[in-house]
Design a protein around this motif. Structure first.
Motif, mmCIF file in Angstrom:
data_model
loop_
_atom_site.group_PDB
_atom_site.id
_atom_site.type_symbol
_atom_site.label_atom_id
_atom_site.label_comp_id
_atom_site.label_asym_id
_atom_site.label_seq_id
_atom_site.Cartn_x
_atom_site.Cartn_y
_atom_site.Cartn_z
ATOM 1 N N SER A 292 0.818 -1.214 0.000
ATOM 2 C CA SER A 292 0.000 0.000 0.000
ATOM 3 C C SER A 292 0.847 1.257 0.000
ATOM 4 O O SER A 292 0.356 2.342 -0.277
ATOM 5 C CB SER A 292 -0.916 0.015 1.223
ATOM 6 N N HIS A 293 2.129 1.116 0.345
ATOM 7 C CA HIS A 293 3.027 2.257 0.364
ATOM 8 C C HIS A 293 4.456 1.733 0.265
ATOM 9 O O HIS A 293 4.717 0.552 0.521
ATOM 10 C CB HIS A 293 2.835 3.082 1.643
ATOM 11 N N PRO A 294 5.405 2.578 -0.104
ATOM 12 C CA PRO A 294 6.799 2.122 -0.272
ATOM 13 C C PRO A 294 7.486 1.914 1.067
ATOM 14 O O PRO A 294 8.293 2.719 1.519
ATOM 15 C CB PRO A 294 7.437 3.249 -1.087
ATOM 16 N N SER A 295 7.186 0.805 1.714
ATOM 17 C CA SER A 295 7.728 0.524 3.034
ATOM 18 C C SER A 295 9.206 0.139 2.947
ATOM 19 O O SER A 295 9.619 -0.609 2.067
ATOM 20 C CB SER A 295 6.944 -0.615 3.688
ATOM 21 N N THR A 296 9.972 0.647 3.895
ATOM 22 C CA THR A 296 11.375 0.259 4.009
ATOM 23 C C THR A 296 11.559 -0.809 5.080
ATOM 24 O O THR A 296 12.687 -1.251 5.332
ATOM 25 C CB THR A 296 12.241 1.477 4.369
ATOM 26 N N GLY A 297 10.473 -1.235 5.706
ATOM 27 C CA GLY A 297 10.569 -2.203 6.783
ATOM 28 C C GLY A 297 10.289 -3.630 6.379
ATOM 29 O O GLY A 297 10.413 -4.545 7.192
ATOM 30 N N PHE A 298 9.893 -3.851 5.104
ATOM 31 C CA PHE A 298 9.577 -5.189 4.625
ATOM 32 C C PHE A 298 10.481 -5.559 3.461
ATOM 33 O O PHE A 298 10.937 -4.692 2.698
ATOM 34 C CB PHE A 298 8.118 -5.279 4.149
ATOM 35 N N GLY A 299 10.713 -6.886 3.308
ATOM 36 C CA GLY A 299 11.351 -7.380 2.106
ATOM 37 C C GLY A 299 10.336 -7.448 0.966
ATOM 38 O O GLY A 299 9.119 -7.382 1.190
ATOM 39 N N ASP A 326 15.891 0.989 0.667
ATOM 40 C CA ASP A 326 15.755 2.359 1.153
ATOM 41 C C ASP A 326 14.497 2.966 0.546
ATOM 42 O O ASP A 326 13.823 2.354 -0.296
ATOM 43 C CB ASP A 326 16.994 3.192 0.801
ATOM 44 N N ALA A 327 14.151 4.190 0.956
ATOM 45 C CA ALA A 327 12.877 4.786 0.561
ATOM 46 C C ALA A 327 12.781 4.976 -0.949
ATOM 47 O O ALA A 327 11.731 4.717 -1.558
ATOM 48 C CB ALA A 327 12.688 6.123 1.286
ATOM 49 N N ARG A 328 13.858 5.434 -1.572
ATOM 50 C CA ARG A 328 13.816 5.675 -3.021
ATOM 51 C C ARG A 328 13.637 4.369 -3.791
ATOM 52 O O ARG A 328 12.846 4.291 -4.721
ATOM 53 C CB ARG A 328 15.090 6.392 -3.467
ATOM 54 N N THR A 329 14.368 3.328 -3.369
ATOM 55 C CA THR A 329 14.245 2.033 -4.045
ATOM 56 C C THR A 329 12.846 1.451 -3.850
ATOM 57 O O THR A 329 12.241 0.922 -4.784
ATOM 58 C CB THR A 329 15.301 1.050 -3.511
ATOM 59 N N ALA A 330 12.320 1.557 -2.625
ATOM 60 C CA ALA A 330 10.976 1.053 -2.358
ATOM 61 C C ALA A 330 9.937 1.757 -3.228
ATOM 62 O O ALA A 330 9.010 1.135 -3.753
ATOM 63 C CB ALA A 330 10.638 1.231 -0.883
ATOM 64 N N SER A 331 10.106 3.066 -3.399
ATOM 65 C CA SER A 331 9.179 3.819 -4.248
ATOM 66 C C SER A 331 9.247 3.353 -5.691
ATOM 67 O O SER A 331 8.222 3.228 -6.371
ATOM 68 C CB SER A 331 9.507 5.315 -4.153
ATOM 69 N N SER A 332 10.453 3.066 -6.160
ATOM 70 C CA SER A 332 10.583 2.575 -7.544
ATOM 71 C C SER A 332 9.948 1.194 -7.693
ATOM 72 O O SER A 332 9.372 0.881 -8.741
ATOM 73 C CB SER A 332 12.064 2.535 -7.944
ATOM 74 N N TYR A 333 10.030 0.361 -6.658
ATOM 75 C CA TYR A 333 9.379 -0.943 -6.698
ATOM 76 C C TYR A 333 7.865 -0.779 -6.879
ATOM 77 O O TYR A 333 7.246 -1.453 -7.712
ATOM 78 C CB TYR A 333 9.632 -1.715 -5.399
ATOM 79 N N ILE A 334 7.292 0.124 -6.088
ATOM 80 C CA ILE A 334 5.840 0.304 -6.119
ATOM 81 C C ILE A 334 5.390 0.802 -7.494
ATOM 82 O O ILE A 334 4.349 0.379 -8.020
ATOM 83 C CB ILE A 334 5.402 1.306 -5.029
ATOM 84 N N GLN A 335 6.155 1.690 -8.081
ATOM 85 C CA GLN A 335 5.761 2.283 -9.357
ATOM 86 C C GLN A 335 5.696 1.258 -10.482
ATOM 87 O O GLN A 335 4.897 1.383 -11.407
ATOM 88 C CB GLN A 335 6.727 3.407 -9.723
ATOM 89 N N THR A 336 6.525 0.214 -10.392
ATOM 90 C CA THR A 336 6.507 -0.789 -11.461
ATOM 91 C C THR A 336 5.284 -1.685 -11.406
ATOM 92 O O THR A 336 4.859 -2.227 -12.418
ATOM 93 C CB THR A 336 7.764 -1.680 -11.385
#
Length: 512
Positions: A292-299, A326-336
């Motif tokens: 639901s959001h770019p979490s940095t606490g989960f794999g 990290d936050a930027r990488t997590a955000s890129s994951y979500i966008q894909t």
């Protein structure tokens, strides 16, 4: 003399004072504006009061409906099933954006779904919001899945929830939902329809065995596996797999942590049933949670190609596992749109998991087989072998031991799911799961012990029985226990484990 146009004329001033067309002074206009604002604030307060009353009434209605459904389930499971198929209330099987259901009143209402036996052909299908398919096939006429064994690893001290969670009474033994059931009891309730108590196994440490038996009286003694010391998830799950493979060579096991919260039981059970079908094809299967959001606490799990299985239409290969980004990488994951949270749920054949373990971690494999060979032998024999072998076993998570290398070879699958999920990793995430009035802190415990003024957000745990008063502080974490007090902020709640280390180093180990 100054020109007359530079100052107000005497006639105009007289006109204003005599009630002429411009009779309202600036002061009078300001007073009227203030009166209007006061009336608006009064109207808003009235609306807030009415909303609060409605929320209380809705909570009462939910409780009445829930109790009525439980009565129906007890009297007539078939009637309960027909009702649920015609459209279950949202509070029973919500479909929130994962991982957190942010309802104001009743988050994560878990209901034990009764075993349903029916001869109707429709019983072979259950509605499911998973993936791209509207229906998920169930090849059984009841919830029970033959040959499916549930494994519940119950470990960890939950240090980020200290001092609420302690080493001898960790978070999975706590009622964090205010419903009178601990997290491990809720996990048991949720999975029991799939496997029954005869095929539900718990792996725990010696300090927790007694409490687990007290909380789960239906747990069969031979299905409570005690590990002498923490060796992470691979040893715990591998031990259960090795023992169950000897008891039933065709066993399919599903590992589900004891301390996670889940909302949307229908979607959860549908995902598990689909994962079982994939596991029959010799895959290690994980269940991926829609982020639901770019979490940095989960794999994260990266989705690969669809498997194209009729019995599991949503299943995909796992392209790769990703560590906590990290936050930027997590955000890129979500966008894909190609990534899911890794919730640590695994379903596979017990023998297949042992084959993977033999290939990637042969020493760990051999040690677990030695223990399993004497597991059902006399206790003295088992204990001697356990004392000899267990200390030498490698401490490693299942992800690193077998899931990651097997995924690189196309032997790991994922079932994308949409149920609400949270691992309750810190006080901030716990606060999101508790009900609260608008702009008020969440309270875990007796709310009469907490008085606040101009306080928004945060979470308060009044565990000592003392009155807690707060004035003008926002987003605080206050955990007041009989023997210690924790005060921090939600933003830094992930760092509580650092305090645990300092407490231990300072000689206060008895408080941990």
């Amino acid at each position: 003399m100054a020109p007359s146009g530079n100052r107000p004329s005497t006639s105009l001033l007289q006109s204003n004072s005599n009630g002429g067309p411009n009779s309202l002074s600036v002061e009078s206009m300001f007073q009227q504006i203030m009166l209007s604002l006061q009336k608006s604030h009064a109207d808003i307060d009235e609306v807030k009061r009415e909303c609060a009353e409605l929320r209380i009434q809705n909570a009462g209605l939910e409780r009445q409906i829930r109790e009525g459904l439980q009565v129906i389930a007890a009297i007539s499971p078939s009637l309960y099933y027909n009702f649920s198929r015609s459209g279950t209330p949202g509070f029973m099987t919500p479909a929130p954006p994962s991982p957190q259901l942010r309802a104001k009143l009743s988050p994560f209402l878990n209901h034990a779904i009764p075993t349903i036996t029916t001869s109707s052909p429709e019983a072979l299908f259950r509605p499911s919001p998973l993936g791209d398919n509207a229906l998920t096939a169930f090849p059984f006429a009841s919830r029970d899945i033959p040959g499916f064994y549930v494994v519940i690893p119950a470990g960890g001290a939950g240090t980020r929830l200290w001092p609420l969670s302690r080493e001898d009474h960790p978070k999975f033994l706590l009622d964090l939902t205010l419903k009178g059931r601990s997290l491990i009891q809720a996990t048991w309730d949720r999975l029991l329809p799939l496997s029954s108590s005869a095929r539900t196994t718990i792996v725990a440490g010696p300090a927790h065995v007694k409490t687990i038996r007290d909380q789960l009286p239906d747990l069969q003694l031979e299905n409570l596996f005690c590990e002498p010391g923490p060796k992470d998830s691979m040893a715990a799950i591998g031990l259960a797999a090795a023992v169950l493979a000897l008891r039933d060579p065709n066993a399919i096991i599903g590992s589900f942590a004891a301390d996670h919260m889940i909302s949307g039981d229908e979607a959860f059970l549908s995902a598990v049933a689909e994962a079982v079908e994939v596991a029959r094809k010799d895959y290690l299967v994980t269940i991926g949670i829609a982020p639901s959001h770019p979490s940095t606490g989960f794999g994260y799990v990266r989705l690969g190609d669809k498997l194209g299985l009729n019995e599991a239409p949503n299943a995909r290969l796992v392209s790769s596992f990703k560590e906590k980004p990290d936050a930027r990488t997590a955000s890129s994951y979500i966008q894909t749109g190609n990534y899911r949270w890794n919730a640590g749920m695994f379903v596979t054949k017990a023998t297949f998991l042992l084959d993977l373990l033999k290939e990637y971690k042969p020493d760990l494999h051999d040690g677990l087989l030695r223990i399993a060979a004497v597991w059902d032998a006399p206790e003295v024999t088992r204990q001697n072998v356990m004392n000899e072998v267990w200390p030498s076993l490698e401490k490693i998570p299942i992800d690193n031991a077998v899931a990651e290398p097997a995924a690189a070879e196309g032997r790991v699958a994922v079932v994308p799911a949409t149920f609400g999920w949270d691992d309750v990793g810190d006080f901030s995430s716990l606060a999101d799961l508790l009900p609260a009035e608008a702009n008020q802190p969440r309270i875990l415990g007796d709310s009469s012990l907490v008085l606040t003024e101009q306080v928004a957000g945060g979470i308060v745990v009044p565990g000592s029985g003392r009155l807690i008063t707060c004035l003008g502080v926002d987003d605080l974490v206050i955990v007041d226990m009989p023997d210690t007090l924790l005060v921090t902020t939600r933003a830094r709640s992930q760092e509580v484990k650092r305090l645990v280390k300092k407490t231990r180093d300072a000689g206060w180990k008895h408080l941990l």
